[in-house]
Structures are given as C-alpha cells and as structure tokens.
Design an enzyme around this catalytic site. Structure first.
Site, mmCIF file in Angstrom:
data_model
loop_
_atom_site.group_PDB
_atom_site.id
_atom_site.type_symbol
_atom_site.label_atom_id
_atom_site.label_comp_id
_atom_site.label_asym_id
_atom_site.label_seq_id
_atom_site.Cartn_x
_atom_site.Cartn_y
_atom_site.Cartn_z
ATOM 1 N N ASP A 17 -55.373 -37.437 -10.757
ATOM 2 C CA ASP A 17 -55.593 -38.825 -10.344
ATOM 3 C C ASP A 17 -56.547 -39.465 -11.346
ATOM 4 O O ASP A 17 -57.310 -38.764 -12.034
ATOM 5 C CB ASP A 17 -56.177 -38.901 -8.927
ATOM 6 C CG ASP A 17 -55.871 -40.230 -8.255
ATOM 7 O OD1 ASP A 17 -55.049 -40.256 -7.315
ATOM 8 O OD2 ASP A 17 -56.426 -41.274 -8.694
ATOM 9 N N CYS A 70 -17.233 -61.871 22.390
ATOM 10 C CA CYS A 70 -18.511 -61.537 23.048
ATOM 11 C C CYS A 70 -19.741 -61.670 22.154
ATOM 12 O O CYS A 70 -20.685 -62.357 22.518
ATOM 13 C CB CYS A 70 -18.459 -60.125 23.597
ATOM 14 S SG CYS A 70 -17.241 -59.940 24.896
#
Ligand SMILES: NC(=O)c1ccc[n+]([C@@H]2O[C@H](COP(=O)([O-])OP(=O)(O)OC[C@H]3O[C@@H](n4cnc5c(N)ncnc54)[C@H](O)[C@@H]3O)[C@@H](O)[C@H]2O)c1
Length: 438
Positions: free
Chosen positions: A30, A268
């Site tokens: 990181d 419908c």
C-alpha cells in the site's frame, strides 16, 4: 502460494487476512505508511467483525509481510491481486488514476522478472478497463505480452462490508474473466475449494457482471422501499407484503423476467403499474423508480425501431405481434407499438403471428383489432415465409423451432435481421444481424 495484494483497504485487508489464514504467504502493498505500520503491529486498518483477531493471528504466524516496495513484492510472489480504489467523480465517472499508477509500477517490476506471474484486478471497473487500460499499461511498462508472458484476469469481488469474512468463505459465485488458461488455473488453485460455482468467462462479461449485480441490489432495495412507502400510505404493512412477494419462487425470486429481450406489455403489467404510480400521486408518495419503468420500457421499444431504421429499406417483415409467445392478446403489445410507429413512418410492412389468425380471433382481441388497430389487421399475412420473402429487414419478435427453420431457409444476403428474442438462425454472408441486447 506466494501472493501479493496491492491496496490494503477494505477488500485488500480482508483478502490478505483470509488468504494467509488459508495457508498462503501474503505480501501486502500500500502507498499509505500508516496502514503498513498498523498491519506490521498486528492490527487491521479496517473495522469488521473478526478481522482484528484474524489479522493478529496471521501476522504472528509470519505468513503476512507488508511493504511499499512493488518490485520486491512482484519478484517474491507468483500471483498479485490489485484492489486499489476506483472512486466516483462528481459526474459519476470513475477515477482510474490509482489503477493506472499501480499497473505502471507492477509492469516495471514485471520487466525485471523472469518467472511467470499472474496479475488479477479485483477493483470494480467499467467493461473495457482490463483490455483498454490495464493490459496496455502493463505491456508498455514491462515490454512483455499479456496472456503469453504473464497472466491477466479480472475477478469481481463480492464481499460485503459487515460480513466480509463470512462472504469470503461463502461467496455466491467465483467469476474469472480472462483469456489466459494459465491465469484461470492459478485462480482455481486459490479459490476452487470454495462452496460455489467457479466460472471462467470473458473479461467484458466479468466486468459488466459486477456492475449489474450491484445495480440489481440497489434496484431491489429501492423497489422494496417504494412499495413500502406506497403500502404505508394505504395503511398496509409492507413488511408482510414483501415477505409474501419473497415466498413466490416461481415468478418473483427466480430467474423469471431476468432474461434480456424485448419490452413488456399485455393487459396487466402496464395497466397495474400506471394504477400503482397514480395511487402514489394521489397520496403524495413519490416513487421515481416505479414511475420510470414505463418510460424505460418505451426506450426499449424505441431501440428496436431505431435498429429497423438502420436498414435503409422500406420493406419490413415482422414475425410476432402479440405481447408474448403463446397468446393472441394484442392489448398493449410492444410489437403493436413497433408496427404502428413503422406504419406511421411509411414502412411497407407485413406481419405474421401464428397465434393471431384474424379469421380465428374471437371476443376482445377481434374487437381490439377491428376497432383499435384495423390498419395493422390489413398487414397480417398467413405464413412466416411470406414475411421473410417480403422484407429486406426482418424484425424477429417471436422465437421457436418453426421460426428458426423458416429463417434458416429463407434469409438472404440482402437481409437485416433485427432480433428482439434471441433466435439462433443467422443469414448468409453479407446479411446483417442486430440483437437488441446482445
Ligand atoms: N468495499 C467493498 O465492500 C467492496 C466490495 C467489492 C468490491 N469493491 C471494489 O474494490 C475496490 C477497492 O475498494 P476498497 O473499499 O477496498 O477501497 P479503499 O479505498 O478502502 O482501499 C484502497 C487502498 O488502495 C491503496 N492504494 C492506492 N493506490 C495504491 C498504489 N498505487 N499501490 C498500492 N496501494 C494503493 C490506498 O492507500 C487504499 O488503502 C474498489 O474498486 C471497490 O469498488 C469494494
């Protein structure tokens, strides 16, 4: 296996701890020195059930290292997962700068490495990212060729914050998008033991699947909440309503209605959606998602008409007219809308639908054709072959063996096929094919 993980945020920190727990030797990378220090001291940089204990254990076991030295992490491992962030810009675009930068440094490290290495992107990215950004960046920086000199894959991550360790152990599915058989096998060795299907697919499908899954989850939540607000407005407990919705595993919680294809219609769905959203309006309940559904359905019909208009011919044959296969009901059929719009634009149309035989029609449907769409009734012909003979463009709105056979036998090089149902038949060389969602 020796594995490096780039980006020790939420996804990276959980993956690192779980992979090390499973016996792998993991190197975390990181750019944030505080995160590296935390992990070195046995603490996880994220808050999540079970993660602190697990991180402490795996760091103490010696199977976890952390570093900001990319070259060493690549040199000393055989597989890398990249899970750096892809945050949203104010306009919804994705910030790809973290991915670009990390791939540049991984590529430079690969240039110095002899042994085969596999790079797997786990960040959520738009379709095309692996091929248009990641692959060229890695190839340029390494001087190597992806899928030959190193493996490359996209593997969507399905962890949810709050239940991430459980999700890691019981994912819904493992999906690997790659062209590299070797990369797929490396990932199978790491994740093949998990109790779910392991699917190898194309990179684009894997990238799109992650977006589709997240959108689906968001749509489900919003649906339940809009139904919830509407139900409350009429003094109904939506929790009971939705519990019953979930009990129907035939039509509701099932693959039903989840196949891309043509627009919905019939007597419908449009009617009841209108009634429901009107009910909301009269009670000051705002339902933007339900209210947008019919507009989205119209956009889908427009897409079919646009595809027909690309045909640069006036002669169009339509296969299918009713709102779905196996019925002669034409009320609010999207194919009727298509026919009407094409007639309005001056197209020379012929239509065949095996269920809509004018001489056989009775009752409401016969009346509907005679009173509401007599102009369409006149264009109906007696066979699928006639439609194919008439049209230079064929709009296929109905599938099935009979239709496939007629298309296979009748399509010529002049034809443009606009397919809204997904037929298998293709015309000879020179003909064109346009699938509505594929
Ligand atoms: N958070 C989730 O639940 C979740 C679930 C599935 C997928 N995803 C996706 O996974 C990706 C990562 O998400 P996150 O929540 O873990 O992100 P995050 O922002 O928590 O972590 C990203 C980490 O990457 C690091 N980083 C940035 N540039 C780097 C570089 N060049 N080298 C090494 N490290 C670098 C950052 O410092 C940070 O620690 C995103 O694309 C996200 O959409 C997240």
């Amino acid at each position: 296996m020796k594995i490096s993980i780039f980006g020790l945020g939420y996804v990276g920190a959980v993956s690192m701890a779980c992979l090390a727990r499973d016996g792998h030797e993991v190197t975390g990378v990181d750019v944030d020195p505080h995160k590296l220090d935390m992990i070195r001291s046995g603490r996880s940089p994220i808050v999540e059930e079970g993660i602190q204990d697990l991180t402490r254990e795996v760091v103490a076991s010696g199977r976890v290292q952390v570093t900001n030295d990319v070259a060493a992490a690549i040199r000393d491992t055989e597989l890398s997962f990249v899970c750096v962030g892809t945050p949203s810009g104010p306009n919804g675009s994705q910030d790809m700068s973290y991915i670009r930068r990390v791939m540049e440094s991984i590529g430079a490290a690969l240039a110095k490495k002899q042994a085969f290495h596999t790079v797997v992107l786990r960040s959520t990215v738009q379709p095309g990212t692996l091929d248009e950004l990641v692959r060229p960046t890695l190839e340029k920086a390494s001087g190597k060729v992806a899928d030959r000199d190193f493996g490359l894959a996209f593997q969507p991550e399905f962890l949810r914050e709050g239940t991430s360790i459980k999700d890691y152990d019981r994912p819904p599915i493992t999906i690997v998008g790659t062209r590299s058989t070797r990369a797929a096998e490396v990932l199978r060795a790491v994740f093949g033991h998990l109790p779910c299907e392991f699917v190898v697919t194309s990179v684009g499908v894997a990238e799109m699947q992650k977006y589709a899954a997240n959108a689906f989850h968001a749509v489900k939540i919003t649906f339940a909440n809009e139904i919830g607000r509407l139900a409350r407005a009429v003094n109904v407990d939506a929790r009971e309503v939705m519990a019953l919705i979930c009990k129907d595993t035939h039509l509701n919680i099932s693959p039903a209605y989840l196949r891309p294809g043509f627009a919905f219609g019939g007597s419908c769905l449009p009617k009841d959606l209108r009634a429901l959203t009107y009910m909301g309006k009269t009670r000051d309940v705002v339902t933007p998602m339900l209210g947008g559904v019919l507009g989205s359905n119209r956009a889908h019909i427009d897409a079919a008409i646009d595809a027909v208009m690309q045909g640069e011919t006036r002669r169009v044959g339509m296969i299918g007219l009713s709102f779905k296969k196996g019925t002669d009901d034409l009320r609010e059929s999207p194919l009727v809308s298509v026919a009407e719009r094409l007639i309005g634009k001056g197209y020379d149309l012929r239509i065949f639908d095996p269920e809509v035989n004018l001489s056989r029609l009775i009752g409401a449907n016969k009346r509907f054709i005679e009173q509401s769409i007599p102009h369409i009734g006149k264009l109906m012909v007696g066979s699928c072959e006639e439609v194919v003979r008439h049209g230079d463009t064929i709009l296929v709105g109905l599938g099935g063996k009979d239709v496939e056979a007629v298309l296979a036998a009748g399509l010529q090089a002049k034809h443009l096929v606009v397919d809204v149902v997904g037929v298998a038949a293709r015309g000879p060389a020179g003909s064109r094919y346009h699938g509505i969602c594929w």
